[in-house]
Design a protein around this motif. Structure first.
Motif, PDB file in Angstrom:
ATOM      1  N   LYS A  54     -69.696   7.069 -63.985  1.00  0.00           N
ATOM      2  CA  LYS A  54     -68.954   6.830 -62.684  1.00  0.00           C
ATOM      3  C   LYS A  54     -69.032   5.661 -61.881  1.00  0.00           C
ATOM      4  CE  LYS A  54     -68.674  10.868 -60.719  1.00  0.00           C
ATOM      5  NZ  LYS A  54     -68.895  12.131 -59.996  1.00  0.00           N
ATOM      6  N   ALA A  55     -70.502   5.558 -61.733  1.00  0.00           N
ATOM      7  CA  ALA A  55     -70.932   4.363 -60.614  1.00  0.00           C
ATOM      8  C   ALA A  55     -70.451   3.000 -61.203  1.00  0.00           C
ATOM      9  CB  ALA A  55     -72.269   4.321 -60.370  1.00  0.00           C
ATOM     10  N   ASN A  58     -66.711   2.818 -60.774  1.00  0.00           N
ATOM     11  CA  ASN A  58     -66.348   2.439 -59.355  1.00  0.00           C
ATOM     12  C   ASN A  58     -66.417   0.913 -59.147  1.00  0.00           C
ATOM     13  OD1 ASN A  58     -65.333   5.094 -58.821  1.00  0.00           O
ATOM     14  ND2 ASN A  58     -67.342   5.843 -58.015  1.00  0.00           N
ATOM     15  N   ARG A  59     -67.825   0.635 -59.553  1.00  0.00           N
ATOM     16  CA  ARG A  59     -68.022  -0.760 -58.953  1.00  0.00           C
ATOM     17  C   ARG A  59     -66.902  -1.758 -59.704  1.00  0.00           C
ATOM     18  NH1 ARG A  59     -68.788  -4.250 -55.654  1.00  0.00           N
ATOM     19  NH2 ARG A  59     -69.890  -6.301 -56.457  1.00  0.00           N
ATOM     20  N   GLY A  61     -63.734  -1.178 -60.266  1.00  0.00           N
ATOM     21  CA  GLY A  61     -62.765  -0.726 -59.547  1.00  0.00           C
ATOM     22  C   GLY A  61     -62.912  -1.468 -58.273  1.00  0.00           C
ATOM     23  N   ILE A  62     -63.925  -1.626 -57.556  1.00  0.00           N
ATOM     24  CA  ILE A  62     -64.095  -2.391 -56.535  1.00  0.00           C
ATOM     25  C   ILE A  62     -64.099  -3.793 -56.652  1.00  0.00           C
ATOM     26  CG2 ILE A  62     -65.859  -2.931 -54.639  1.00  0.00           C
ATOM     27  CD1 ILE A  62     -66.845  -0.267 -54.773  1.00  0.00           C
ATOM     28  N   PHE A  95     -56.853   4.177 -54.337  1.00  0.00           N
ATOM     29  CA  PHE A  95     -57.783   4.066 -55.107  1.00  0.00           C
ATOM     30  C   PHE A  95     -58.889   4.743 -54.917  1.00  0.00           C
ATOM     31  CE2 PHE A  95     -62.126   1.584 -55.183  1.00  0.00           C
ATOM     32  CZ  PHE A  95     -62.317   1.698 -56.567  1.00  0.00           C
ATOM     33  N   LEU A  96     -59.181   5.043 -53.444  1.00  0.00           N
ATOM     34  CA  LEU A  96     -60.230   5.829 -53.004  1.00  0.00           C
ATOM     35  C   LEU A  96     -59.906   7.581 -52.922  1.00  0.00           C
ATOM     36  CD1 LEU A  96     -61.334   4.194 -49.673  1.00  0.00           C
ATOM     37  CD2 LEU A  96     -62.442   4.147 -52.032  1.00  0.00           C
TER      38      LEU A  96
END
Length: 108
Positions: A54-55, A58-59, A61-62, A95-96
């Motif tokens: 997940k982390a 997310n990275r 995606g960022i 996104f969030l």
């Protein structure tokens, strides 16, 4: 100006390669999770790996959001597009996973 374009092209290619490499690592992590489940590993170990995936996602995606933001804002500045910031904020909220309304604040 030509040198700036060449540098931006190289940087964009580097960022794309970085994202691709991260996605390949995530793919490996997912396959590792599948193996862990097949092998009957403990739930706590599996959940730790899920958290790591997940982390990592997310990275990525960022990084993609940052890339989009740079292009979107640079394009909007060139066109003097006031709506671009609202569009960017809307994308960030999606996104969030946020349902925050982005009502405009009127400026004097």
């Amino acid at each position: 100006m030509g040198t700036r374009l060449a540098v931006e092209t190289v940087n964009k290619a580097d960022r794309k390669n970085d994202i691709q490499n991260r996605l390949k690592r995530i793919e490996g992590q997912i396959k590792g999770l599948q193996r862990m489940i097949d092998e009957g590993k403990g739930c706590s170990d599996i959940l730790i790996q899920v958290s790591a995936v997940k982390a990592a996602v997310n990275r990525v995606g960022i990084l993609i959001f940052e890339e989009h933001s740079r292009g979107c804002l640079m394009d909007a500045l060139g066109r003097e597009d006031d709506g671009a910031l609202d569009t960017l904020i809307d994308l960030m909220n999606r996104f969030l996973g946020s349902n925050i309304s982005t009502g405009k604040i009127e400026r004097d």
